[in-house]
Enzyme design. Structure first.
Site, PDB file in Angstrom:
ATOM      1  N   ASP A 167      12.243  -5.866   2.884  1.00  0.00           N
ATOM      2  CA  ASP A 167      12.604  -5.125   1.675  1.00  0.00           C
ATOM      3  C   ASP A 167      13.654  -6.210   1.080  1.00  0.00           C
ATOM      4  O   ASP A 167      13.207  -6.671  -0.187  1.00  0.00           O
ATOM      5  CB  ASP A 167      13.348  -3.943   1.728  1.00  0.00           C
ATOM      6  CG  ASP A 167      14.515  -3.615   2.898  1.00  0.00           C
ATOM      7  OD1 ASP A 167      14.884  -4.607   3.751  1.00  0.00           O
ATOM      8  OD2 ASP A 167      15.279  -2.808   2.692  1.00  0.00           O
ATOM      9  N   LYS A 226       7.010   4.487  -0.640  1.00  0.00           N
ATOM     10  CA  LYS A 226       6.721   4.406  -1.987  1.00  0.00           C
ATOM     11  C   LYS A 226       5.221   3.704  -2.089  1.00  0.00           C
ATOM     12  O   LYS A 226       5.043   2.835  -1.370  1.00  0.00           O
ATOM     13  CB  LYS A 226       7.987   3.435  -2.545  1.00  0.00           C
ATOM     14  CG  LYS A 226       9.401   4.122  -2.519  1.00  0.00           C
ATOM     15  CD  LYS A 226      10.184   2.990  -3.169  1.00  0.00           C
ATOM     16  CE  LYS A 226      11.652   3.576  -2.813  1.00  0.00           C
ATOM     17  NZ  LYS A 226      12.796   2.386  -3.080  1.00  0.00           N
ATOM     18  N   GLY A 270      15.373  -8.138   6.816  1.00  0.00           N
ATOM     19  CA  GLY A 270      14.628  -7.031   6.410  1.00  0.00           C
ATOM     20  C   GLY A 270      13.275  -7.525   5.493  1.00  0.00           C
ATOM     21  O   GLY A 270      13.517  -8.212   4.407  1.00  0.00           O
TER      22      GLY A 270
END
Length: 247
Positions: A104, A24, A102
């Site tokens: 994210d 992304k 993580g």
């Protein structure tokens, strides 16, 4: 949004969120996202990028290949690698080994606390359902990871040889499931709903922030008074990158 020529006077920042299956891209001007895309979409853009903030869950070799291609495209840009640490942006990481959280999830936590300055529960509903909890003092309390509805469905059908159904089975659903396809899909969905409802019930005095591909659907199905924002990871990356550059 398409840009036909570079604008040298504007400090565009490229944020890269490299997942295992796709990349992304988002371009920020100040705190605003002025362009976003996936994978090869970046090939058509002509922004004059001054800085790159790079977040990735990929391995070292794959990261290096991607970083080399970015540096080749934006030769004058300064690249900042984003990682998970014990604290950042006024948030304390709950993990004893911070790097095991993580990136994210960490970026979503940073943005959520920055945005609301309150108790926050983040529900990231994608392939997996990831939930993180932050208190009003900026302490990340921890969270959960569970399979999403479709992932549970795939696990059930792949490990149970006699369960077979088609998308046609999903038509005319009214009340309780009346065929195997409906029983599997709606059963897995209800498990996901129950999991999320239980966690939200445990943290009633919180802002409920939904994100991910199924985030808005989940919020509406559960009739939760919350907020949906698909860009919390990208915004968290921008926030952390800005802090790292200043430091």
């Amino acid at each position: 949004m398409s840009v036909s020529k570079s604008t040298n006077s504007k400090p565009y920042i490229l944020v890269v969120d490299a997942g295992n299956t796709s990349i992304k891209w988002s371009v920020f001007l100040g705190d605003d996202i002025v362009w976003r895309g996936r994978d090869k979409d970046i090939d058509t853009q002509c922004f004059d990028i001054k800085s790159v903030y790079f977040a990735s869950v990929r391995g070292r070799e794959a990261n290096q290949i991607l970083l080399d291609s970015i540096q080749d495209r934006y030769k004058k840009a300064v690249c900042t690698l984003l990682d998970v640490r014990s604290h950042a942006c006024n948030v304390i990481n709950a993990y004893d080994e911070p790097y095991r959280l993580g990136i994210d999830r960490w970026l979503g936590v940073l943005y959520a606390y920055h945005r609301y300055q309150s108790n926050v529960v983040i529900i990231d509903a994608g392939t997996a359902v990831k939930i993180d909890v932050i208190d009003k003092n900026g302490k990340h309390l921890g969270g959960y990871i569970a399979p999403g509805g479709r992932l549970m469905e795939q696990a059930l059908t792949s490990n149970t040889g006699r369960i077979r159904f088609s998308e046609d089975d999903m038509e005319d659903i009214d009340g309780l499931p009346k065929n195997t396809g409906q029983a599997v899909r709606l059963g897995c969905r209800e498990m996901m709903f129950g999991f999320v409802e239980r966690v939200l019930r445990d943290y009633p005095n919180s802002v409920f922030l939904f994100t991910g591909g199924d985030g808005e659907y989940l919020m509406k199905q559960l009739d939760v008074d919350g907020f949906f924002d698909p860009d919390i990871v990208l915004k968290g990356a921008k926030l952390l990158g800005d802090e790292r550059v200043i430091m």
